[in-house]
Scaffold this active site. Structure first.
Site, PDB file in Angstrom:
ATOM      1  N   ASN A 162       0.865  -1.182   0.000  1.00  0.00           N
ATOM      2  CA  ASN A 162       0.000   0.000   0.000  1.00  0.00           C
ATOM      3  C   ASN A 162       0.895   1.222   0.000  1.00  0.00           C
ATOM      4  O   ASN A 162       1.399   1.653   1.032  1.00  0.00           O
ATOM      5  CB  ASN A 162      -0.911  -0.019   1.230  1.00  0.00           C
ATOM      6  N   GLU A 163       1.094   1.744  -1.190  1.00  0.00           N
ATOM      7  CA  GLU A 163       2.015   2.856  -1.386  1.00  0.00           C
ATOM      8  C   GLU A 163       1.328   4.185  -1.055  1.00  0.00           C
ATOM      9  O   GLU A 163       0.097   4.214  -0.860  1.00  0.00           O
ATOM     10  CB  GLU A 163       2.483   2.869  -2.849  1.00  0.00           C
TER      11      GLU A 163
END
Ligand code: F6R
Length: 266
Positions: A162-163
């Protein structure tokens, strides 16, 4: 050695931070905690669901779990596991796959039942991914949710993949990898151009539904992002900050990763 970090007044959350002298001492403690819960569930004839991470951070934890299996009769026969993520596309027999990683460091050395192991599938056709991801979510729910989720943290502040930009309520899905994440992964692939640009990852919401979350970070290289995570308000720009809003989270650090934090209380 649990220390609480008092955050600025603008941020009411007070995550628990445990600081250990080094990564090995921290990892042995994390592994022992996992082992205790596995054994407690065995006594009650119950299964335990583990959320697992890859990368360099959890390697000592897995080594200690393997040692406990070999030397102290820790069985994994009641363990169900869900890995956080996998590159896309990725063949499971490729040496860079997270399937290969998990076999190398854990699954090939313990007695977990193969049917209880879940790792996102990097071989899907694009059109299959959405349904696959929602089935992954449903499988986690069907076994009662994750008891302990292990996390590392990327230098972008990612958890799973989850950037920056990932939302609080994101679920398992296909994502694009951040440029810095691909740079950090380059050694494993020989060169950055060979690092996949996408991955399948559990979402922030999937992760935060776990009953206990241990985010581990070791070494000076993680000190900046650990400091930013602790000292910045909760923001999608640093996805790990979402963890500060849930009380089941513990940040497990070594001295070096904690070295830029101010105001740690013994
Ligand atoms: C791996 C994962 C990533 C890593 C993170 C840190 O499954 O989800 O979030 O935990 O990139 O990687 P290392 O541990 O190699 O520094």
């Amino acid at each position: 050695m649990v220390k609480n970090f008092p955050l600025e007044q603008s941020n009411p959350e007070r995550p628990v931070i445990s600081v250990y002298p080094d990564a090995k001492a921290a990892s042995v403690d994390v592994a022992q905690r996992i082992a205790s819960l596995i054994r407690a569930k065995q006594r009650d004839n119950k299964q335990i669901v583990l959320g697992l991470a890859t990368g360099s951070t959890p390697i000592y934890v897995y080594e200690e779990l393997v040692r406990l299996h070999r030397e102290e009769e820790l069985s994994f026969n009641n363990v169900i596991s869900f890995n956080l993520d996998e590159y896309f596309p990725m063949q499971p027999d490729s040496s860079q796959s997270y399937v290969a990683f998990m076999k190398k460091y854990l699954f090939d050395h313990i007695d977990i039942k193969p049917e209880n192991v879940h790792i996102p599938d990097g071989t899907l056709a694009r059109a299959e991914i959405e349904a696959y991801c929602s089935a992954y979510e449903n499988k986690i729910k069907a076994v009662g949710g994750i008891d302990i989720q292990l996390l590392g943290i990327g230098r972008t502040g990612h958890i799973g993949f989850n950037e920056p930009g990932a939302t609080r309520f994101s679920k398992t899905r296909l994502v694009e990898l951040n440029d810095l994440t691909r740079t950090d992964a380059a050694p494993a692939f020989g060169s950055k151009e060979y690092v996949p640009t996408e991955a399948i990852t559990m979402g922030i919401d999937t992760i935060m539904a776990a009953r206990k979350i241990l985010l581990m970070a070791w070494g000076r290289g993680k000190a900046e992002i650990v400091q930013k995570t602790m000292e910045t308000e909760v923001t999608a720009t640093i996805p790990a900050t979402f963890l500060k809003t849930c009380e089941q989270v513990e940040f497990v650090l070594d001295n070096e990763a904690a070295s830029l934090l101010t105001g740690l209380e013994a």
